[in-house]
Write a protein that holds these residues in place. Structure first.
Motif, PDB file in Angstrom:
ATOM      1  N   VAL A   1     -92.294  79.220  15.307  1.00  0.00           N
ATOM      2  CA  VAL A   1     -92.621  80.354  16.275  1.00  0.00           C
ATOM      3  C   VAL A   1     -93.925  79.870  17.069  1.00  0.00           C
ATOM      4  N   ASP A   2     -94.972  79.191  16.549  1.00  0.00           N
ATOM      5  CA  ASP A   2     -96.270  78.722  17.074  1.00  0.00           C
ATOM      6  C   ASP A   2     -95.887  77.838  18.452  1.00  0.00           C
ATOM      7  N   ALA A   3     -94.883  76.882  17.987  1.00  0.00           N
ATOM      8  CA  ALA A   3     -94.622  75.855  19.024  1.00  0.00           C
ATOM      9  C   ALA A   3     -93.938  76.593  20.289  1.00  0.00           C
ATOM     10  N   ARG A   4     -92.995  77.523  19.875  1.00  0.00           N
ATOM     11  CA  ARG A   4     -92.358  78.243  21.196  1.00  0.00           C
ATOM     12  C   ARG A   4     -93.450  79.074  21.830  1.00  0.00           C
ATOM     13  N   ALA A   5     -94.272  79.806  21.294  1.00  0.00           N
ATOM     14  CA  ALA A   5     -95.131  80.392  21.884  1.00  0.00           C
ATOM     15  C   ALA A   5     -96.090  79.681  22.948  1.00  0.00           C
ATOM     16  N   ALA A   6     -96.275  78.319  22.124  1.00  0.00           N
ATOM     17  CA  ALA A   6     -97.202  77.566  23.161  1.00  0.00           C
ATOM     18  C   ALA A   6     -96.303  77.121  24.245  1.00  0.00           C
ATOM     19  N   ALA A   7     -95.110  76.683  24.066  1.00  0.00           N
ATOM     20  CA  ALA A   7     -94.313  76.398  25.457  1.00  0.00           C
ATOM     21  C   ALA A   7     -94.080  77.203  26.159  1.00  0.00           C
ATOM     22  N   GLU A   8     -94.020  78.501  25.800  1.00  0.00           N
ATOM     23  CA  GLU A   8     -93.708  79.666  26.620  1.00  0.00           C
ATOM     24  C   GLU A   8     -95.111  79.868  27.730  1.00  0.00           C
ATOM     25  N   ARG A   9     -96.411  79.771  26.862  1.00  0.00           N
ATOM     26  CA  ARG A   9     -97.545  79.738  27.665  1.00  0.00           C
ATOM     27  C   ARG A   9     -97.769  78.702  28.725  1.00  0.00           C
ATOM     28  N   ALA A  10     -97.208  77.643  28.264  1.00  0.00           N
ATOM     29  CA  ALA A  10     -97.260  76.192  29.183  1.00  0.00           C
ATOM     30  C   ALA A  10     -96.218  76.405  30.358  1.00  0.00           C
ATOM     31  N   MET A  11     -95.276  77.190  30.243  1.00  0.00           N
ATOM     32  CA  MET A  11     -94.356  77.253  31.234  1.00  0.00           C
ATOM     33  C   MET A  11     -94.750  77.805  32.743  1.00  0.00           C
ATOM     34  N   GLY A  12     -94.460  76.672  33.607  1.00  0.00           N
ATOM     35  CA  GLY A  12     -94.871  77.167  34.925  1.00  0.00           C
ATOM     36  C   GLY A  12     -93.742  77.219  36.052  1.00  0.00           C
TER      37      GLY A  12
END
Length: 398
Positions: A116-127
């Motif tokens: 869950v945390d890894a997915r949230a981090a990836a979504e925040r970094a998505m540009g």
């Protein structure tokens, strides 16, 4: 352990790497990757530039796909999750650089459903400036969900089962199109290679078991096992063995701490890098029981598509459990060796091919544990309790 000035995955920034990669001709980009000596961090250690070139050689003007494997099949080695939560920007930039290298316009970041945390981090970094459409896809859970060909089946809405190779994903991968499948850790090196012309000199490892500070560490590739244990605060007591490579990895004697954590050196030692887990096994552990526990887990996690793995893991589990239940026979070691050979030669994927390293290393380095169980019908450590009262013979034994 690597010098503080050396590029590091967990905290290394590579600002502007993607823009610089776009300015480089493809041949120059591939040359930088080749000079970095980057080998796949998923466990096999295949030269990454060769994998890119294989995909490019199969391009025919149609779609090309890229899959970033951040699944972390081994629950004891959450390397990709740690990397994404610490440095998701580098992982996504690495996906974009690799996509440009192979000509892919669609990429997938493949995660475990519990990350869950890894997915949230990836979504925040998505540009929007990555230049490639990146879709986050979730695997089914379980060990086999992270195997290279099984994850392609999952992305095609099929069961996570291995498939025959060749053909390899580089020629016929996702939707039968050329596909680059690489671990998130491998791809995270690309921004550092492009921006700093770095050499891929470190490796993420998970140190577990009888150590003071269990966790994920970034170590210099080629470090001795003693140095890796020291990074985790050292052993919490006297050790009997060191399990290297995750559930399918071999168990080395505690005296083998001078073994270097490198693709080739681990293979010579009888194990492999696998999920890069280094587990300290405390003194007082019965290795026969430990091997049986590992094979019980493997038998449960097998995708069951091929007979050598489906039957082999279960049969080895039964023999080992019979051995530590006081039902061992003099012929068991030869039978285990033969089963291991069949699994290595005929299994469809690395799961079954590498699992026999458990047998090879434990029978070689802890021969007394097997001998006492078979000849004296007792546990050398006094910890085993019978789990079987009789043996069931389903195949002819030597």
């Amino acid at each position: 352990m690597p010098a503080s000035t050396a590029p590091r995955l967990l905290d290394g920034e590579a600002r502007g790497a993607l823009a610089r990669a776009r300015d480089l001709p493809i041949d120059d980009l591939l040359e930088r990757i080749e000079k970095s000596n980057l080998r796949g961090r998923g466990g096999a250690g295949y030269p990454f530039v060769d994998k890119i070139r294989a995909v490019r050689s199969n391009a025919d003007g149609g779609p090309i796909y890229l899959v970033a494997n951040a699944y972390d099949a081994d629950p004891g080695s959450p390397l990709s999750r740690t990397l994404l939560t610490r440095n998701a920007e580098n992982v996504l930039a690495g996906i974009a650089i690799a996509a440009r290298a192979v000509g892919a316009t669609q990429a997938y970041l493949y995660l475990h459903p519990e990350a869950v945390d890894a997915r949230a981090a990836a979504e925040r970094a998505m540009g929007d400036d990555l230049g490639v459409n990146i879709e986050i896809a979730l695997g089914p859970g379980g060990f086999m969900g992270g195997e290279e060909s099984a994850l392609l089946a999952v992305l095609e809405s099929r069961r996570a089962m291995a498939r025959q190779r060749p053909p390899y994903p580089a020629s016929q991968g996702l939707r039968m199109r050329p596909t680059l499948v690489a671990s998130a850790e491998t791809l995270a090196w690309l921004p550092l290679i492009v921006a700093e012309q770095a050499r891929a000199s470190t490796k993420l490892v998970s140190v577990t078991g009888a150590v003071v500070r269990a966790g994920v560490y970034e170590i210099a590739l080629g470090s001795q096992l003693a140095e890796i244990l020291s990074e985790a605060g050292g052993a919490s007591g006297k050790l009997k063995g060191i399990h290297v490579g995750g559930p399918t990895g071999g168990i080395l004697a505690a005296t083998r701490t001078d073994t270097r954590f490198d693709f080739d050196d681990l293979r010579v030692a009888g194990t492999h890098m696998g999920s890069a887990q280094v587990r300290a096994i405390p003194a007082g552990t019965c290795i026969v029981n430990e091997a049986a526990t590992l094979f019980a887990y493997l038998a449960k996690e097998s995708c069951a598509i091929c007979v050598p793995c489906r039957v082999g893991t279960k049969r080895v589990q039964a023999i080992l459990e019979s051995t530590y239940s006081g039902l061992g026979r003099d012929t068991d070691l030869a039978w285990l060796d033969e089963l291991g050979t069949h699994m290595e030669r005929f299994s469809l994927c690395g799961f079954g091919i590498t699992a026999p390293s458990i047998l090879r290393t434990t029978m070689r380095e802890f021969a007394d544990d097997y001998k006492v169980h078979i000849e004296q019908k007792r546990c050398p450590e006094g910890v085993c309790r019978p789990v079987r009262s009789r043996r069931y013979e389903t195949m002819v034994q030597p």
